[in-house]
Design a protein around this motif. Sequence first.
Motif, mmCIF file in Angstrom:
data_model
loop_
_atom_site.group_PDB
_atom_site.id
_atom_site.type_symbol
_atom_site.label_atom_id
_atom_site.label_comp_id
_atom_site.label_asym_id
_atom_site.label_seq_id
_atom_site.Cartn_x
_atom_site.Cartn_y
_atom_site.Cartn_z
ATOM 1 N N THR A 37 3.341 6.407 -6.958
ATOM 2 C CA THR A 37 2.472 7.408 -7.606
ATOM 3 C C THR A 37 3.063 8.805 -7.455
ATOM 4 O O THR A 37 3.076 9.603 -8.398
ATOM 5 C CB THR A 37 1.057 7.365 -6.990
ATOM 6 N N GLU A 60 2.711 1.693 -3.406
ATOM 7 C CA GLU A 60 1.864 2.274 -4.468
ATOM 8 C C GLU A 60 1.765 3.790 -4.300
ATOM 9 O O GLU A 60 1.865 4.551 -5.268
ATOM 10 C CB GLU A 60 0.470 1.647 -4.423
ATOM 11 N N LYS A 92 0.832 -1.206 0.000
ATOM 12 C CA LYS A 92 0.000 0.000 0.000
ATOM 13 C C LYS A 92 0.873 1.266 0.000
ATOM 14 O O LYS A 92 0.622 2.221 -0.726
ATOM 15 C CB LYS A 92 -0.912 -0.013 1.240
#
Length: 512
Positions: free
Chosen positions: A86, A82, A79
């Motif tokens: 990003t 990511e 998590k």
Amino acid sequence: DPSRPKSLQNCKYDLSIFRAHGIRLQGIQFDPMLASYVLNPEASHNLADLASTYLNLPTTSYEKLLGKADSIADLPIPKVAEYCGTDAYCAYRLVPILTEKLQQTDPRLWNLFIQVELPLAHVLEGMEWVGIRIDTEFLKQFSQELEKELQTLEQKAYAQAGEVFNLNSPKQLGSLLFEKLKLDVRKTRKTATGYSTDASVLEKLEGDHPVIETILQYRTLAKLKSTYVDALPALVRRDTGRVHTSFNQTVTATGRLSSSNPNLQNIPIRSEFSRRIRQAFIPQEGWLLASADYSQIELRILAHLSQEPTLIEGFRSGEDVHTLTARLLFEKQEVTSEERRLAKTINYGVIYGMGAQRFARTAGVSLAEAKEFLRRFNERYAGVFAYLRATEAFVEKHGYVETLLGRRRYFPNLSQLSGHRKQAELRAAVNAPIQGSASDIIKVAMVRLQEKLQHFRSRLLLQVHDELVFEVEPSEWQDLRPLIQREMEEAVPLSIPLVVDIQIGHNWKEAN
């Protein structure tokens, strides 16, 4: 490796994290946050908003990612990966888009970004890292002294008001001023708890009753004590014995730096008590603190931008500009200190768009006298008056104003405004090129000085308004002083000379 180009959102933060792990981060060539700030200071510069605006990409905020977890360490690695991926991807994608936008809007904006704001992030990170030493014992004693002074002011206020009341209660204060003492209610406004007694209301009431001045003195000292004298020792880091303020590079609309934890930009210096706070800022053992302050920089910028011959000649000849203005206003060669004070008020008032009513209040003169002073000022300094009107016409037509280096501040809704609101926006528009240019100049000086300071042990610690504070190794002062003077005075060429006042001492107050 400086040959590997890097783009980082809020690079100042990354620089400090890497430094804490013994790594010197080099090769930073872009920062979307700083690029966005240069494009439009009043836009949002956080990565999520930049990604949404320029990339049409939805992202997760750090707060949303964290949710109810205590820290990022409590979250599953995929998590977090990511989220981090990003962020990196968005920063990477924004580089060509923001580069093109800066260059196409105005090549000067690109230069401002590359030559001033980006290198300045490195300078500020270095200043934050070093911090400044605090004399906590002095502050402890000063706090006790202020407490006694506050008690004295309390008793004085009770005697003037004819009753005991809570000076810290707006409700009790409102009741006292407007119900018992029957002061003019037109100078206040109704609130949920009674009458407003904020700073603007008390300012209007000055002179109407002796207790007003005492309340203002009390509030000033109480704020001084709680915000700085009592708060600073708690901000001293145990491992360094220093306070490490954060310099905010992308907050103000004018391009000025701000600071937080503590906010050093707001340390007042008008009274002897407030000036003494600076006594608590000290150098490392055996060293000295030096302060280098631009003299009347905003008035000098006004002279340059307006090309007002009288002002230019005054600054070039080294004449005191407030005395010069007083002589012109009062039409005599020898002026009193009171006349010079009025001239100083109007000189700075013009920069901030001060109208006749505000000038009358600030200078302590009648409205008729204030109007006459402003009329005479505009007559004697016709070039200044013409520049102010030309700036208003420019912003009405183009929707923005710009500084000497091309920094812009936008006023997009001006055409939809009228009355007081429009006048307030026009005052801000007239002031922005002056204040913004002062900001540009000191930033250029900081970047240039930091480069030269690599050859010294002495270092730059603080920037506060138009002042730089250095921690100086005494044996270096003979070489350092002329260097500071030269780099600051020659930072940006103007049609009149920039002048820097430099003092040195065992604490910040001594160096002022």
